[in-house]
Design a protein around this motif. Sequence first.
Motif, PDB file in Angstrom:
ATOM      1  N   LYS A  56       0.829  -1.210   0.000  1.00 44.17           N
ATOM      2  CA  LYS A  56       0.000   0.000   0.000  1.00 44.17           C
ATOM      3  C   LYS A  56       0.864   1.261   0.000  1.00 44.17           C
ATOM      4  CE  LYS A  56      -4.074  -2.141   2.091  1.00 44.17           C
ATOM      5  NZ  LYS A  56      -4.907  -1.982   0.884  1.00 44.17           N
ATOM      6  N   SER A  61      -3.035   3.251  -1.571  1.00 46.70           N
ATOM      7  CA  SER A  61      -3.824   2.724  -0.451  1.00 46.70           C
ATOM      8  C   SER A  61      -4.822   1.649  -0.866  1.00 46.70           C
ATOM      9  CB  SER A  61      -4.564   3.872   0.241  1.00 46.70           C
ATOM     10  OG  SER A  61      -5.434   4.530  -0.678  1.00 46.70           O
ATOM     11  N   GLN A  62      -5.208   1.617  -2.151  1.00 46.53           N
ATOM     12  CA  GLN A  62      -6.150   0.593  -2.618  1.00 46.53           C
ATOM     13  C   GLN A  62      -5.470  -0.711  -3.022  1.00 46.53           C
ATOM     14  OE1 GLN A  62      -8.373   2.807  -5.784  1.00 46.53           O
ATOM     15  NE2 GLN A  62     -10.170   2.238  -4.584  1.00 46.53           N
ATOM     16  N   GLU A  64      -3.571  -4.233  -3.395  1.00 44.98           N
ATOM     17  CA  GLU A  64      -3.628  -5.520  -2.710  1.00 44.98           C
ATOM     18  C   GLU A  64      -2.533  -6.405  -3.280  1.00 44.98           C
ATOM     19  OE1 GLU A  64      -7.463  -6.826  -3.859  1.00 44.98           O
ATOM     20  OE2 GLU A  64      -8.546  -5.287  -2.720  1.00 44.98           O
ATOM     21  N   ASP A 205      -3.353  -1.899 -14.218  1.00 45.59           N
ATOM     22  CA  ASP A 205      -4.365  -2.228 -13.212  1.00 45.59           C
ATOM     23  C   ASP A 205      -3.913  -3.377 -12.326  1.00 45.59           C
ATOM     24  OD1 ASP A 205      -6.508  -0.419 -14.215  1.00 45.59           O
ATOM     25  OD2 ASP A 205      -6.348  -1.680 -15.990  1.00 45.59           O
ATOM     26  N   ASN A 226      -5.683  -1.546  -9.150  1.00 42.66           N
ATOM     27  CA  ASN A 226      -7.054  -1.046  -9.270  1.00 42.66           C
ATOM     28  C   ASN A 226      -8.028  -2.185  -8.995  1.00 42.66           C
ATOM     29  OD1 ASN A 226      -9.479   0.119  -9.912  1.00 42.66           O
ATOM     30  ND2 ASN A 226      -8.986   0.505 -12.068  1.00 42.66           N
ATOM     31  N   PRO A 227      -8.544  -2.303  -7.770  1.00 48.56           N
ATOM     32  CA  PRO A 227      -9.438  -3.418  -7.426  1.00 48.56           C
ATOM     33  C   PRO A 227     -10.712  -3.472  -8.263  1.00 48.56           C
ATOM     34  CG  PRO A 227      -8.629  -2.336  -5.436  1.00 48.56           C
ATOM     35  CD  PRO A 227      -8.235  -1.463  -6.595  1.00 48.56           C
ATOM     36  N   ASP A 228     -11.097  -2.356  -8.878  1.00 46.49           N
ATOM     37  CA  ASP A 228     -12.313  -2.353  -9.700  1.00 46.49           C
ATOM     38  C   ASP A 228     -12.142  -3.172 -10.977  1.00 46.49           C
ATOM     39  OD1 ASP A 228     -13.602  -0.734  -7.870  1.00 46.49           O
ATOM     40  OD2 ASP A 228     -13.066   1.132  -8.906  1.00 46.49           O
TER      41      ASP A 228
END
Length: 359
Positions: A56, A61-62, A64, A205, A226-228
């Motif tokens: 992070k 912060s997003q 993983e 991503d 980018n978790p999205d």
Amino acid sequence: MGKQRSSGTHLDPSFASDNVAGVSPSILTALGEANQSAAVPYGGDTTSAQLLEWTKSEFGSQAEIYPVFNGTGANVVALQAMLPRWGAAICSIGAHLNNDEGAAPERLGAIKLLPRPASEGKLTSADIEAELGAMGFVHAAQPLAVTVTQSTEVGTLYSLEELATVAATAHRHGMGVHIDGARLSNAAAALGVGIGELVAHSGADVVSLGGTKNGALAAEAVVVINPDRVAGMGYIRKYSMQLASKQRFIAAQLLELFSTELWHRNAHHANTQAARLGERLQALEGVHVQAQPSVNAVFPEVPVDMAARIQSTYLAHTWDTAPSGNPVLRLMCSWETTDEQIDDLMSCAAASELVHERG
């Protein structure tokens, strides 16, 4: 002619791949420290938690991180999470995903690859746009991800601007962007940037973050920026047989490698040794090194008799055949390639010249 793998247990493997190198001593120390007491399995341990904190801080912060055993596993897990069942991934025709993963993307991941004949192993916006005709056509797999290799299988580098342009084109057309970063450390060291800086500028991503080729032992990871852009990553890692019960031993290696300057020292050394090897080979009569090595791979075109001498001693792959008819070898340097090893290889390559001079 395409690449041909050399074989033979009697041959010196020093320049066959960066996979032939051992494990960095400090990583062995980190493994020993992780082995001192019991720990919660499957990533519930404190070392894995520290690795996530580093992730992070490095990637946002997003971000993983999902440690896995090997690079093929990282790539297959990443693309499965990025693609629906009807999706496909655009890649270079020379990509490791396309040529060297034993059909794992197709057989285990049910991933359709759309290989492009990319110049110097690098995809461009034009390559992405060439696949757009399939969009909305029910009879075709939908190009919904782009995967680039940094550094490439042919030892070239995307500049930060090239990566950003490819990513922007992919995103503009609704595609996710994945980096196969088995040698991402070598690329970052060559470009003079940090790992996080490279990834941030790339627009990626998801990244397959390589450790094994740079001094680790069976330690790779999928980093989600980018978790999205992904779904079910944890479940996919499990059913793809890439979830380690004793994950702390993978996490400890990655933490030691990337939260210190070890990744840079190792990669810089490998790159520097490759540049040195390339310069010395270029000085031999009849040898042509097409370009100064960018990272830790050297592809010299050598006379047939020189290739025979080298391959009688070294496990050195024939990568291609030049228009002259001479073989093009692939020689790889690693974090522990020594000056003495290079000297020995050069003595082997120049043996006939030395005999002629003495005669």
